[in-house]
Design a protein around this motif. Structure first.
Motif, PDB file in Angstrom:
ATOM      1  N   ASN A  91      27.021  10.797  84.755  1.00  0.00           N
ATOM      2  CA  ASN A  91      27.409  11.996  84.505  1.00  0.00           C
ATOM      3  C   ASN A  91      25.957  12.999  84.478  1.00  0.00           C
ATOM      4  O   ASN A  91      24.945  12.778  83.703  1.00  0.00           O
TER       5      ASN A  91
ATOM      6  N   TYR B 182      35.165  12.330  81.398  1.00  0.00           N
ATOM      7  CA  TYR B 182      35.909  11.811  80.334  1.00  0.00           C
ATOM      8  C   TYR B 182      35.538  10.848  79.410  1.00  0.00           C
ATOM      9  O   TYR B 182      35.167  10.998  78.293  1.00  0.00           O
TER      10      TYR B 182
ATOM     11  N   SER C  65      32.433   9.560  79.772  1.00  0.00           N
ATOM     12  CA  SER C  65      30.839   9.881  79.230  1.00  0.00           C
ATOM     13  C   SER C  65      31.100  10.380  77.867  1.00  0.00           C
ATOM     14  O   SER C  65      30.475  10.052  76.914  1.00  0.00           O
ATOM     15  N   LYS C  66      32.081  11.336  77.561  1.00  0.00           N
ATOM     16  CA  LYS C  66      32.269  12.077  76.379  1.00  0.00           C
ATOM     17  C   LYS C  66      32.640  11.206  75.426  1.00  0.00           C
ATOM     18  O   LYS C  66      32.324  11.000  74.214  1.00  0.00           O
TER      19      LYS C  66
ATOM     20  N   GLY D 239      30.009   8.185  74.904  1.00  0.00           N
ATOM     21  CA  GLY D 239      28.761   8.845  74.295  1.00  0.00           C
ATOM     22  C   GLY D 239      27.629   8.175  75.457  1.00  0.00           C
ATOM     23  O   GLY D 239      26.597   8.167  74.582  1.00  0.00           O
TER      24      GLY D 239
ATOM     25  N   ASP E 298      25.886   8.322  79.388  1.00  0.00           N
ATOM     26  CA  ASP E 298      25.996   9.052  81.103  1.00  0.00           C
ATOM     27  C   ASP E 298      26.188   8.197  81.952  1.00  0.00           C
ATOM     28  O   ASP E 298      26.519   8.417  83.154  1.00  0.00           O
TER      29      ASP E 298
END
Length: 262
Positions: free
Chosen positions: A241, A215, A217-218, A221, A223
């Motif tokens: 991630n 969640y 990570s998205k 933006g 990892d």
């Protein structure tokens, strides 16, 4: 029958912090009822049982009330026990859970251990007023994963201020409730409540980060993420991630080595 048992503080660099877990390294599986009774007697968030199976270790996790599908801190604790007392020259351990599949732990420099776990799949949910009443606050978004709800709030202070009504929260059908927000000195913060599993608030929940990492990570933006669980004992994690899987890095320390009779 006498069994050796270890109590390890996971996601911690010193005792009395992180999340304590008991670990029993077995030659063969005990009856399910006996393992559940041991976990209830320990009254820790998790007791892990592990049996060597050729080149891997089969692992199971029990709270004081139930067997669970996945536990991060108890897997970290189990790896610490194996690396420290059984296979000190090894750098990697392959675990297998009949509920969660293949899991790996790698021993890295400076005492770090890195879990490699499958990601959780999150689905956006409709508002849940009864859950919000139990928490005493309303999130910006709510998601449902395999076993837990994930509630996203505006800021870290909101996470700190949450004071659940555990009688009401125990009526929510879920292993646990994760509350999270963007952190002030880390990428994100969280807390984890699991009254249905016999744990009102878990100190540091590795498995919750299989939901939190993809969640954030998205959203952010990036990892590689730093995380903090804002429980009384507290705990810090480094998450990465990988797409279908995530890495969760932390340390562990030994608190107790003992013997139990069953």
């Amino acid at each position: 029958m006498k069994l050796k048992m270890y109590q390890i503080d996971a996601f911690a660099e010193r005792v009395f912090s992180g999340n304590p877990a008991a670990v029993c390294v077995l030659d063969f599986w005990l009856k399910d009822a006996v393992m559940q009774q041991i976990a209830a007697e320990n009254n820790l968030a998790e007791t892990a049982f592990v049996v060597k199976n050729n080149n891997q270790y089969d692992i199971r996790w029990f709270t004081p009330e139930i067997e669970v599908d996945l536990c991060g801190h108890a897997t970290l604790a189990t790896a610490f026990v194996l690396f420290t007392y059984y296979i000190p020259n090894e750098k990697n351990i392959a675990f297998f859970s009949s509920r969660s599949g293949s899991l790996w732990v790698e021993k890295e420099d400076e005492g770090y251990l890195t879990l490699n776990f499958p990601v959780d799949d999150l689905a956006l949910c409709n508002p849940m007023p009864k859950l919000y009443e139990a928490l005493g606050s309303t999130p910006e978004h709510i998601f449902k994963g395999k076993t837990d709800y994930l509630l996203v709030y505006k800021n870290q202070d909101e996470i700190i201020q949450i004071s659940p009504n555990f009688f009401l929260l125990n009526q929510v059908e879920a292993r646990g409730i994760i509350v999270t927000a963007k952190g002030e000195d880390v990428d994100f913060v969280s807390r984890f409540f699991a009254p249905q599993a016999g744990i009102n608030e878990d100190p540091v929940t590795g498995s919750a980060h299989t939901s939190l990492t993809p969640y954030w990570s998205k959203i952010l933006g990036k990892d590689r993420l730093t995380a903090k669980q804002l429980s009384k004992r507290g705990g810090e994690l480094i998450c990465e991630n990988l797409g279908e899987r995530i890495k969760i890095k932390g340390k562990a320390v030994s608190y107790l080595i003992g013997e139990i009779e069953v």
